[in-house]
Design a protein around this motif. Structure first.
Motif, PDB file in Angstrom:
ATOM      1  N   TYR A  54       0.816  -1.206   0.000  1.00  0.00           N
ATOM      2  CA  TYR A  54       0.000   0.000   0.000  1.00  0.00           C
ATOM      3  C   TYR A  54       0.859   1.271   0.000  1.00  0.00           C
ATOM      4  CZ  TYR A  54      -3.949   3.023   0.832  1.00  0.00           C
ATOM      5  OH  TYR A  54      -4.900   3.995   0.690  1.00  0.00           O
ATOM      6  N   PRO A  55       0.512   2.251  -0.830  1.00  0.00           N
ATOM      7  CA  PRO A  55       1.257   3.524  -0.866  1.00  0.00           C
ATOM      8  C   PRO A  55       0.812   4.458   0.270  1.00  0.00           C
ATOM      9  CG  PRO A  55      -0.449   3.528  -2.546  1.00  0.00           C
ATOM     10  CD  PRO A  55      -0.500   2.177  -1.892  1.00  0.00           C
ATOM     11  N   PHE A  56       1.343   4.243   1.462  1.00  0.00           N
ATOM     12  CA  PHE A  56       0.881   4.904   2.684  1.00  0.00           C
ATOM     13  C   PHE A  56       0.893   6.417   2.621  1.00  0.00           C
ATOM     14  CE2 PHE A  56       2.620   0.808   3.869  1.00  0.00           C
ATOM     15  CZ  PHE A  56       1.539   0.250   4.516  1.00  0.00           C
ATOM     16  N   ASP A  57       1.966   6.980   2.168  1.00  0.00           N
ATOM     17  CA  ASP A  57       2.091   8.437   2.212  1.00  0.00           C
ATOM     18  C   ASP A  57       1.208   9.162   1.210  1.00  0.00           C
ATOM     19  OD1 ASP A  57       3.817   8.533   4.356  1.00  0.00           O
ATOM     20  OD2 ASP A  57       5.604   8.447   3.112  1.00  0.00           O
ATOM     21  N   VAL A  58       1.026   8.603   0.038  1.00  0.00           N
ATOM     22  CA  VAL A  58       0.267   9.321  -0.985  1.00  0.00           C
ATOM     23  C   VAL A  58      -1.200   8.920  -1.059  1.00  0.00           C
ATOM     24  CG1 VAL A  58       2.287   9.832  -2.392  1.00  0.00           C
ATOM     25  CG2 VAL A  58       0.999   7.737  -2.822  1.00  0.00           C
ATOM     26  N   MET A  59      -1.578   7.801  -0.474  1.00  0.00           N
ATOM     27  CA  MET A  59      -2.965   7.339  -0.546  1.00  0.00           C
ATOM     28  C   MET A  59      -3.615   7.223   0.831  1.00  0.00           C
ATOM     29  SD  MET A  59      -3.928   7.152  -3.570  1.00  0.00           S
ATOM     30  CE  MET A  59      -3.220   7.199  -5.187  1.00  0.00           C
ATOM     31  N   SER A  60      -3.364   8.238   1.662  1.00  0.00           N
ATOM     32  CA  SER A  60      -4.045   8.290   2.953  1.00  0.00           C
ATOM     33  C   SER A  60      -4.271   9.744   3.330  1.00  0.00           C
ATOM     34  CB  SER A  60      -3.239   7.561   4.027  1.00  0.00           C
ATOM     35  OG  SER A  60      -1.971   8.134   4.185  1.00  0.00           O
ATOM     36  N   ASN A  61      -5.210   9.944   4.218  1.00  0.00           N
ATOM     37  CA  ASN A  61      -5.513  11.289   4.688  1.00  0.00           C
ATOM     38  C   ASN A  61      -4.253  11.885   5.329  1.00  0.00           C
ATOM     39  OD1 ASN A  61      -6.341  13.554   6.108  1.00  0.00           O
ATOM     40  ND2 ASN A  61      -8.046  12.550   7.115  1.00  0.00           N
ATOM     41  N   PRO A  62      -3.787  13.031   4.856  1.00  0.00           N
ATOM     42  CA  PRO A  62      -2.566  13.611   5.423  1.00  0.00           C
ATOM     43  C   PRO A  62      -2.692  13.977   6.901  1.00  0.00           C
ATOM     44  CG  PRO A  62      -3.507  15.059   3.738  1.00  0.00           C
ATOM     45  CD  PRO A  62      -4.326  13.814   3.749  1.00  0.00           C
ATOM     46  N   PHE A 129     -11.003   2.220  -3.036  1.00  0.00           N
ATOM     47  CA  PHE A 129     -10.370   2.038  -1.726  1.00  0.00           C
ATOM     48  C   PHE A 129      -9.417   3.192  -1.445  1.00  0.00           C
ATOM     49  CE2 PHE A 129      -7.386   0.580   1.405  1.00  0.00           C
ATOM     50  CZ  PHE A 129      -8.164  -0.167   2.282  1.00  0.00           C
ATOM     51  N   TYR A 130      -8.602   3.547  -2.437  1.00  0.00           N
ATOM     52  CA  TYR A 130      -7.670   4.667  -2.265  1.00  0.00           C
ATOM     53  C   TYR A 130      -8.429   5.952  -1.907  1.00  0.00           C
ATOM     54  CZ  TYR A 130      -3.890   1.969  -4.519  1.00  0.00           C
ATOM     55  OH  TYR A 130      -2.936   1.033  -4.833  1.00  0.00           O
ATOM     56  N   LYS A 131      -9.535   6.187  -2.597  1.00  0.00           N
ATOM     57  CA  LYS A 131     -10.333   7.388  -2.327  1.00  0.00           C
ATOM     58  C   LYS A 131     -10.873   7.356  -0.898  1.00  0.00           C
ATOM     59  CE  LYS A 131     -14.233  10.039  -4.092  1.00  0.00           C
ATOM     60  NZ  LYS A 131     -15.306  10.095  -5.076  1.00  0.00           N
ATOM     61  N   ALA A 132     -11.375   6.208  -0.469  1.00  0.00           N
ATOM     62  CA  ALA A 132     -11.906   6.082   0.892  1.00  0.00           C
ATOM     63  C   ALA A 132     -10.801   6.265   1.928  1.00  0.00           C
ATOM     64  CB  ALA A 132     -12.590   4.724   1.066  1.00  0.00           C
ATOM     65  N   VAL A 138     -10.763   9.435   8.093  1.00  0.00           N
ATOM     66  CA  VAL A 138      -9.729   8.451   8.432  1.00  0.00           C
ATOM     67  C   VAL A 138      -8.793   9.067   9.467  1.00  0.00           C
ATOM     68  CG1 VAL A 138      -7.784   7.083   7.580  1.00  0.00           C
ATOM     69  CG2 VAL A 138      -9.874   7.280   6.207  1.00  0.00           C
ATOM     70  N   CYS A 139      -8.751   8.449  10.644  1.00  0.00           N
ATOM     71  CA  CYS A 139      -7.942   9.001  11.735  1.00  0.00           C
ATOM     72  C   CYS A 139      -6.641   8.239  11.958  1.00  0.00           C
ATOM     73  CB  CYS A 139      -8.747   9.004  13.026  1.00  0.00           C
ATOM     74  SG  CYS A 139      -9.174   7.365  13.644  1.00  0.00           S
ATOM     75  N   LEU A 140      -6.558   7.007  11.451  1.00  0.00           N
ATOM     76  CA  LEU A 140      -5.403   6.155  11.729  1.00  0.00           C
ATOM     77  C   LEU A 140      -5.128   5.257  10.532  1.00  0.00           C
ATOM     78  CD1 LEU A 140      -3.331   4.901  13.765  1.00  0.00           C
ATOM     79  CD2 LEU A 140      -5.214   3.488  14.623  1.00  0.00           C
ATOM     80  N   VAL A 141      -3.866   5.213  10.115  1.00  0.00           N
ATOM     81  CA  VAL A 141      -3.426   4.323   9.031  1.00  0.00           C
ATOM     82  C   VAL A 141      -2.292   3.474   9.594  1.00  0.00           C
ATOM     83  CG1 VAL A 141      -2.466   4.171   6.703  1.00  0.00           C
ATOM     84  CG2 VAL A 141      -4.041   6.029   7.273  1.00  0.00           C
ATOM     85  N   ILE A 142      -2.472   2.160   9.521  1.00  0.00           N
ATOM     86  CA  ILE A 142      -1.482   1.247  10.083  1.00  0.00           C
ATOM     87  C   ILE A 142      -0.825   0.449   8.964  1.00  0.00           C
ATOM     88  CG2 ILE A 142      -1.083  -0.680  11.663  1.00  0.00           C
ATOM     89  CD1 ILE A 142      -3.592   0.268  13.206  1.00  0.00           C
ATOM     90  N   ALA A 143       0.480   0.590   8.836  1.00  0.00           N
ATOM     91  CA  ALA A 143       1.262  -0.163   7.859  1.00  0.00           C
ATOM     92  C   ALA A 143       1.659  -1.490   8.489  1.00  0.00           C
ATOM     93  CB  ALA A 143       2.510   0.619   7.473  1.00  0.00           C
TER      94      ALA A 143
END
Length: 162
Positions: A54-62, A129-132, A138-143
């Motif tokens: 998954y492209p964490f930095d570019v496909m998640s809420n900053p 999915f990327y858009k969502a 989105v408050c938390l993204v876990i790699a």
């Protein structure tokens, strides 16, 4: 203050020495960044648990908190993180990335085993999915170190009933 610390360490040693442990938290999740993000979240907030592709930095809420648990390939995997989180939060809904064609990804069996029985997993394509995952909620993204492809899921936090 120095006297207090000495007394604290003596009592701590005595408790450990007597075979008892000192537990600060009674939860299955101890990661401070995850706990802090969940403490700030509320009903309707979303959590992304993503595989190692998954492209964490570019496909998640900053604005979301990013936690990197991808220590090595295969460690930790998406199912491990999902199981831990599902033990400490109410889950209202789930969306999982799904290929446009081909068989159902193998991780879906694990999702169904771990998630509450009343949760239907919404299957969404890669770009949806990327858009969502970039959504304001989105408050938390876990790699994770998950190596299986198509192993990303978004959880919506539910309400804790009194």
């Amino acid at each position: 203050m120095k006297k207090f610390l000495v007394i604290f360490f003596i009592i701590s040693f005595a408790l450990i020495f007597n075979g008892r442990s000192i537990a600060m938290l009674k939860t299955s999740v101890l990661h401070p960044q995850i706990l802090a993000a969940l403490a700030k979240a509320g009903h309707g907030a979303k959590i992304v648990i993503a595989d190692s592709n998954y492209p964490f930095d570019v496909m998640s809420n900053p604005k979301s908190k990013k936690v990197y648990l991808n220590l090595a390939p295969g460690k930790l995997n998406v199912s491990d993180v999902l199981e831990a989180l599902s033990s400490i939060i109410e889950i209202e809904s789930a969306q999982a990335i799904y290929p446009d064609s081909g068989p159902e990804p193998s991780i879906f069996k694990e999702y169904r085993k771990i998630l509450p029985k009343n949760i239907n997993i919404e299957k969404i394509g890669r770009f949806d999915f990327y858009k969502a995952a970039k959504g304001e909620d989105v408050c938390l993204v876990i790699a994770t170190g998950e190596q299986r492809t198509w192993s990303c899921i978004i959880l919506t936090i539910g309400v804790v009933q009194p």
